[in-house]
Scaffold this active site. Structure first.
Site, PDB file in Angstrom:
ATOM      1  CE  LYS A  50      -3.012  -2.362   3.317  1.00  0.00           C
ATOM      2  NZ  LYS A  50      -3.339  -2.391   4.737  1.00  0.00           N
ATOM      3  N   GLY A  51       2.127   1.130   0.347  1.00  0.00           N
ATOM      4  CA  GLY A  51       2.966   2.287   0.674  1.00  0.00           C
ATOM      5  C   GLY A  51       3.115   3.304  -0.435  1.00  0.00           C
ATOM      6  CD  GLU A 106       8.126  -0.260  -3.488  1.00  0.00           C
ATOM      7  OE1 GLU A 106       7.016   0.252  -3.219  1.00  0.00           O
ATOM      8  OE2 GLU A 106       8.406  -1.455  -3.258  1.00  0.00           O
ATOM      9  CG  ASP A 107       6.847   2.481  -0.312  1.00  0.00           C
ATOM     10  OD1 ASP A 107       7.590   1.654  -0.885  1.00  0.00           O
ATOM     11  OD2 ASP A 107       6.108   2.172   0.647  1.00  0.00           O
ATOM     12  CG  ASP A 110      15.050  -1.795   3.832  1.00  0.00           C
ATOM     13  OD1 ASP A 110      15.745  -0.907   4.327  1.00  0.00           O
ATOM     14  OD2 ASP A 110      14.819  -2.865   4.418  1.00  0.00           O
ATOM     15  CE  LYS A 138      14.983   2.890   5.102  1.00  0.00           C
ATOM     16  NZ  LYS A 138      14.584   2.012   6.211  1.00  0.00           N
ATOM     17  CG  PHE A 159      11.289   1.891   9.952  1.00  0.00           C
ATOM     18  CD1 PHE A 159      11.518   0.772   9.158  1.00  0.00           C
ATOM     19  CD2 PHE A 159       9.978   2.311  10.157  1.00  0.00           C
ATOM     20  CE1 PHE A 159      10.458   0.077   8.585  1.00  0.00           C
ATOM     21  CE2 PHE A 159       8.913   1.621   9.585  1.00  0.00           C
ATOM     22  CZ  PHE A 159       9.159   0.500   8.796  1.00  0.00           C
ATOM     23  CB  VAL A 160      11.314   7.099   6.799  1.00  0.00           C
ATOM     24  CG1 VAL A 160      12.675   7.688   7.124  1.00  0.00           C
ATOM     25  CG2 VAL A 160      11.382   6.224   5.554  1.00  0.00           C
ATOM     26  CG  ASP A 166       2.992   0.604   7.139  1.00  0.00           C
ATOM     27  OD1 ASP A 166       3.788   0.424   6.187  1.00  0.00           O
ATOM     28  OD2 ASP A 166       2.581  -0.313   7.856  1.00  0.00           O
ATOM     29  NE  ARG A 172      -0.393   1.865   5.112  1.00  0.00           N
ATOM     30  CZ  ARG A 172       0.598   1.106   4.649  1.00  0.00           C
ATOM     31  NH1 ARG A 172       1.534   1.641   3.890  1.00  0.00           N
ATOM     32  NH2 ARG A 172       0.663  -0.167   4.953  1.00  0.00           N
TER      33      ARG A 172
END
Ligand code: IMP
Ligand code: MG
Length: 186
Positions: A50-51, A106-107, A110, A138, A159-160, A166, A172
């Site tokens: 969902k990000g 994509e958000d 990682d 990242k 971690f953001v 989220d 969110r």
């Protein structure tokens, strides 16, 4: 639990990217994308839920050319800040990708595992081309070879949350990107 900084929600440590910074970068990303895809391309923006919904909504409105949108469901984090290492993909919503020029929106990248699997799945569906656009990267966390074609911001190993991202489904709806208070993740 109370936040040490007035105005920030509990569990959020500090703002990393404010609304103006994000808006300006999304505009330049859209210009780069429009310049790279010719009129003959059948451009499909494919967003892992969902990000990426907030980034998709802003980016697509800056693209002055025909596009369609499509979604996949991707999950690897559960209620943790560490990836489970086994991203799950549900591709039944993504539609017909054969012959399409797919741009994954994509958000954040990682470890890169989610996108590595997703790019392979898109190729196997006969896409004409596959590229990746992420708002946040990242690179220090990467465990697989994965180079995004368009990157909004490279960030450190924090971690953001916010702007679609989220922690345990929270935050969110923040209009900015913020660093999660490490104590909130314990
Ligand atoms: P990867 O497979 O390890 O690259 O993880 C990618 C996905 O994990 C992203 O699309 C996010 O949904 C989630 N993720 C990774 N880092 C963060 C973060 O800092 N905050 C929130 N979600 C994250
Ligand atoms: Mg994601």
């Amino acid at each position: 639990m109370s936040s040490p900084i007035p105005g920030l929600p509990a569990g959020v440590q500090r703002v990393l990217l404010d609304e103006g910074q994000i808006r300006r970068r999304v505009e330049t990303l859209a210009q780069e994308i429009c310049a790279d895809y010719g009129d003959e391309c059948r451009l499909v923006l494919l967003a892992p839920l969902k990000g990426s919904v907030v980034f998709l909504a802003d980016l697509m409105r800056q693209l002055a050319r025909p596009i369609t949108i499509s979604f996949v469901l991707a999950s690897s984090y559960g209620n943790s800040t560490e990836s489970s290492g086994v991203p799950e993909l549900q591709m039944d919503m993504c539609g017909d990708l054969s012959g399409a020029d797919v741009l994954v929106v994509e958000d954040i990248i990682d470890t890169g595992r989610t996108l590595q699997r997703l790019v392979a799945a898109i190729r196997s569906r006969g896409a004409a081309s596959v590229k990746v656009c992420c708002l946040l990267d990242k690179p220090a966390r990467r465990v697989v070879e994965l180079r995004p074609d368009y990157v909004g911001f490279e960030i450190a190993d924090d971690f953001v949350v916010g702007y679609g991202l989220d922690f345990a489904e929270q935050h969110r709806n923040l209009p900015y990107v913020a660093v999660l208070d490490p104590d909130a993740a314990r």
